[in-house]
Motif scaffolding. Sequence first.
Motif, PDB file in Angstrom:
ATOM      1  N   ASN A   2      15.598  -4.806  12.980  1.00  0.00           N
ATOM      2  CA  ASN A   2      15.397  -3.261  12.515  1.00  0.00           C
ATOM      3  C   ASN A   2      15.277  -3.250  10.912  1.00  0.00           C
ATOM      4  O   ASN A   2      16.163  -3.790  10.336  1.00  0.00           O
ATOM      5  CB  ASN A   2      16.574  -2.563  13.022  1.00  0.00           C
ATOM      6  CG  ASN A   2      16.268  -2.492  14.767  1.00  0.00           C
ATOM      7  OD1 ASN A   2      15.032  -2.564  15.272  1.00  0.00           O
ATOM      8  ND2 ASN A   2      17.440  -2.449  15.434  1.00  0.00           N
ATOM      9  N   ILE A   3      14.311  -2.538  10.674  1.00  0.00           N
ATOM     10  CA  ILE A   3      14.593  -1.856   9.175  1.00  0.00           C
ATOM     11  C   ILE A   3      14.565  -0.376   9.167  1.00  0.00           C
ATOM     12  O   ILE A   3      14.372   0.381   9.842  1.00  0.00           O
ATOM     13  CB  ILE A   3      13.297  -2.356   8.310  1.00  0.00           C
ATOM     14  CG1 ILE A   3      12.111  -1.687   8.782  1.00  0.00           C
ATOM     15  CG2 ILE A   3      13.522  -4.029   8.370  1.00  0.00           C
ATOM     16  CD1 ILE A   3      11.013  -2.114   7.836  1.00  0.00           C
ATOM     17  N   SER A  29       6.422  -9.191   7.309  1.00  0.00           N
ATOM     18  CA  SER A  29       6.222  -8.895   5.864  1.00  0.00           C
ATOM     19  C   SER A  29       6.321  -7.496   5.551  1.00  0.00           C
ATOM     20  O   SER A  29       6.011  -6.847   6.452  1.00  0.00           O
ATOM     21  CB  SER A  29       4.836  -9.643   5.303  1.00  0.00           C
ATOM     22  OG  SER A  29       3.771  -8.945   6.082  1.00  0.00           O
ATOM     23  N   LEU A  30       6.394  -7.162   4.248  1.00  0.00           N
ATOM     24  CA  LEU A  30       6.060  -5.808   3.882  1.00  0.00           C
ATOM     25  C   LEU A  30       5.206  -5.172   4.106  1.00  0.00           C
ATOM     26  O   LEU A  30       4.835  -4.164   4.788  1.00  0.00           O
ATOM     27  CB  LEU A  30       6.419  -5.727   2.334  1.00  0.00           C
ATOM     28  CG  LEU A  30       6.338  -4.537   1.543  1.00  0.00           C
ATOM     29  CD1 LEU A  30       7.195  -3.476   2.174  1.00  0.00           C
ATOM     30  CD2 LEU A  30       6.546  -4.486   0.159  1.00  0.00           C
ATOM     31  N   VAL A  31       3.796  -5.838   3.681  1.00  0.00           N
ATOM     32  CA  VAL A  31       2.676  -5.694   4.529  1.00  0.00           C
ATOM     33  C   VAL A  31       2.298  -5.254   5.885  1.00  0.00           C
ATOM     34  O   VAL A  31       2.016  -4.228   6.191  1.00  0.00           O
ATOM     35  CB  VAL A  31       1.504  -6.394   3.807  1.00  0.00           C
ATOM     36  CG1 VAL A  31       0.080  -6.138   4.428  1.00  0.00           C
ATOM     37  CG2 VAL A  31       1.632  -6.847   2.490  1.00  0.00           C
ATOM     38  N   HIS A  64      12.181  -1.917  -2.133  1.00  0.00           N
ATOM     39  CA  HIS A  64      12.729  -2.801  -0.982  1.00  0.00           C
ATOM     40  C   HIS A  64      14.084  -3.286  -1.728  1.00  0.00           C
ATOM     41  O   HIS A  64      14.460  -3.813  -2.459  1.00  0.00           O
ATOM     42  CB  HIS A  64      12.013  -4.109  -0.948  1.00  0.00           C
ATOM     43  CG  HIS A  64      12.332  -5.172  -0.155  1.00  0.00           C
ATOM     44  ND1 HIS A  64      12.650  -6.412  -0.619  1.00  0.00           N
ATOM     45  CD2 HIS A  64      13.045  -5.101   0.979  1.00  0.00           C
ATOM     46  CE1 HIS A  64      13.141  -7.058   0.464  1.00  0.00           C
ATOM     47  NE2 HIS A  64      13.424  -6.272   1.541  1.00  0.00           N
ATOM     48  N   ASN A  65      14.980  -2.442  -0.682  1.00  0.00           N
ATOM     49  CA  ASN A  65      16.558  -2.735  -0.958  1.00  0.00           C
ATOM     50  C   ASN A  65      16.774  -2.209  -2.610  1.00  0.00           C
ATOM     51  O   ASN A  65      17.371  -2.901  -3.111  1.00  0.00           O
ATOM     52  CB  ASN A  65      16.947  -4.232  -0.752  1.00  0.00           C
ATOM     53  CG  ASN A  65      16.862  -4.412   0.744  1.00  0.00           C
ATOM     54  OD1 ASN A  65      16.840  -3.564   1.517  1.00  0.00           O
ATOM     55  ND2 ASN A  65      16.790  -5.812   1.112  1.00  0.00           N
ATOM     56  N   ALA A  75       3.851 -10.261  -0.993  1.00  0.00           N
ATOM     57  CA  ALA A  75       4.312 -11.682  -0.790  1.00  0.00           C
ATOM     58  C   ALA A  75       5.973 -11.279   0.118  1.00  0.00           C
ATOM     59  O   ALA A  75       6.855 -12.229   0.173  1.00  0.00           O
ATOM     60  CB  ALA A  75       4.566 -12.422  -1.773  1.00  0.00           C
ATOM     61  N   VAL A  76       6.504 -10.181  -0.006  1.00  0.00           N
ATOM     62  CA  VAL A  76       7.733  -9.828   0.404  1.00  0.00           C
ATOM     63  C   VAL A  76       7.817  -9.974   1.712  1.00  0.00           C
ATOM     64  O   VAL A  76       7.192  -9.570   2.580  1.00  0.00           O
ATOM     65  CB  VAL A  76       8.047  -8.128  -0.132  1.00  0.00           C
ATOM     66  CG1 VAL A  76       9.351  -8.020   0.457  1.00  0.00           C
ATOM     67  CG2 VAL A  76       7.967  -8.174  -1.521  1.00  0.00           C
ATOM     68  N   THR A  77       9.084 -10.706   2.232  1.00  0.00           N
ATOM     69  CA  THR A  77       9.236 -10.959   3.447  1.00  0.00           C
ATOM     70  C   THR A  77      10.685  -9.955   3.823  1.00  0.00           C
ATOM     71  O   THR A  77      11.550 -10.018   2.952  1.00  0.00           O
ATOM     72  CB  THR A  77       9.500 -12.349   4.076  1.00  0.00           C
ATOM     73  OG1 THR A  77       8.223 -12.847   3.675  1.00  0.00           O
ATOM     74  CG2 THR A  77       9.740 -12.657   5.349  1.00  0.00           C
TER      75      THR A  77
END
Lengths: 128, 634
Positions: A2-3, A29-31, A64-65, A75-77
Amino acid sequence: MNISVRYHTPLRWARGLANETVTLPTDASLVAALKHLAENNPSALRGMLLGPEGEISPHLVVFHNDSLAAAERNAVTLNDGDELRLFLAVSGGHDWDRAGACGRKQKESGVDLRAEGDGETRNTRSSG
Amino acid sequence: MTTKYEGYTGTWLHVDLTSGRIEPRELDPSLAEGYLGGNGFGSHLLWERVGPGVDPLAPENILVFATGPLCGTGMPTSGRVAVVAKSPLTGIYGDSNAGGHFGPELKSAGWDMIVFTGRAAHPVYLHIMDRQVELRDARDLWGLTTSRAEEAIRNAWGDDKIKTAIIGPAGEHLVRFAGIQVTSQRSAARCGLGAVMGSKNLKAIAARGHCKVPLADPDRFRDLARDFRRRLRENPIYPAVHRHGTPGIVALMNALGRFPTKNFQMGSYDEVDRIDADALEARAFVRHMACYNCPVACDKLYRLPDGRYAGTELHSVEYETLNSFGAAILNPDLDSILYANQLCDDLGLDTISAGRVISFAMELWEKGILTPADTGGLALEWGDVETTLQLVEMIAHRKGFGDLLADGVREAAAAIGRGAEEYAMHVKGMEIPAQDGRAQRSMGLAHVTSTRGADHLKAFPTIDETGNPEEARRRYGEEYLPELADPLATRYKPMLVKDGEDFGAVIDSAGLCKSGGTFVMAELYWPDIAEAMEAATGMEMTVERLKRIGERIYNLQRCYDVWHGITRADDVLPRRFSHEPSPSGNAKGQVIDLEPMLDEYFTLRGWDVSTGRPTAETLHRLGLADAVERLNLP
């Protein structure tokens, strides 16, 4: 996993709420998260999240955070419990496809928009 | 009377307040060719007429109100007027720029510019009805707030369409950050130019005009204006800018750590949700408002429906004021911020500097540097709304402790001593607006290279504010990415700042708005403005030529500052920015090191890297040979 997602004006208007929790596959991923939001929400929001080719909109600002996800955002996971905060960018930008007579002529005539362009850079006249 | 160029009325007014003599003068075409209008005209006149020996509040200082060739035309966002004088806050070049409707009205009355000199024997105002111009007795207006004075002038002439530029009690009392209130509820707020007006016993200018601005190529100009208008409406951030105006960025700047909090001790405010755009809209929005010919309409009418400040009604609640009377003093009470804003407008105070001197004083109190013996018994606790509002009144009327703060943080710190300078957040005497160079490197550089002291609007770097690689690529090329679009990177930022300063000098001189299509929306750029200038004036205008004009104006402003003793040693931020890491937001842990950026900036500018003075070669290239001699450059 969960995000949590926080929408800020004007994305908040488009989504119709300020916060939500989204369930995604582990290590998404963020995408992928943004595409998930785009696919499961009203079209007004989709247009703010993604560009015409399905890429992340250049006018979307993502934290992101608490850190700005900029050049590296493709590239963000994500991890369980992460937070995304979504804003519209501060600066707009010129789009040649939206430019009218003036812009198209500048483009066609090869006017160099760049600040450090060398030589005698002429603007064009609509009268030719 | 006309000049060889269209877009201008061809005449301007010289008003000697000492003798009461008013002279119409013909616009010199070479002035238009070299400096366009607006700030450009003002910079040139200040350079020509006001030297280092002149006190900014002496009759020898000049006060210039100048329009530009696009002002008052059909070009969208063309409602700007520039005000220029030597600044009593900084002692160097000073300008301020306002929207609303005054500039277009002045131009439609037939005047490109007004230059005031001298000092009237008693308070006066200048009344302009087309070509009829006269000084009127303003003794009965002296002491009135800006809104009351405007109402009185309109009533006296039986004309509610008169547009005014007015000072309030702060300008009359020579508060060094007094602004000028411009119809409708816009401000030429920065640099203390309201005090210059007060020093001349000039309460107001009231203008009414009925002429059209002549254009060189009306058909081409109309097509361009229509095209620009459409592009602004289709810009991706238009809906947000239109709906909220500048308050729309409060939450984002806070997340970036770029929202100064507690006198710049922090870059994020944990109660920001109570003062952001959504809160403002929900609490007080009434309707959209617009400056002259503006499709963006970032202005709003706000009204407080109930509560302690019920009935407070104002336009133009800006991002800056939500910061200076909100986060900067740890005040989450939105109603009181709106009330403070209205109070500043009525008293004629710059809301940025007014909020900053109060947050400065609150930090001194926190640190024990100020005590009740200094403040006349006032306790300056963070977030104390009542004391804040009391201080605003005391500053405007120079009463008690307010008299000390009325000189700005630099002078107040010098008078207080005991280490107070450490907490005075200014550059060259001007209080720093609501940005933080630790969170956006280009803005830190812009604050120190601004020719009027700490300022975000000279360079106005928006491309890297949150990262806009698409526009960075379009404007500058792929080779500058990713650093150019990264707010925390220093590389290439001098190029961004220099380009913004030169472009901004043109926009401020043309009579257009930076918050409209040029900087915030980043829609209109050099080629667009060059084409518009050519269609309006008939001057053959290449992009290169326009860039050279912008560079000339900016260099002349720097020369003026150098003439007044400014060197690279003055191009510094307060120690806090280089020694105290930002504690929160995206900038957590960051400090800023300006020196490498300044080296690169001076090199790009063609200025001496060690002194910050423009070189003779640069000035000759820009047609400023007289500056070489005056500054005694090698």
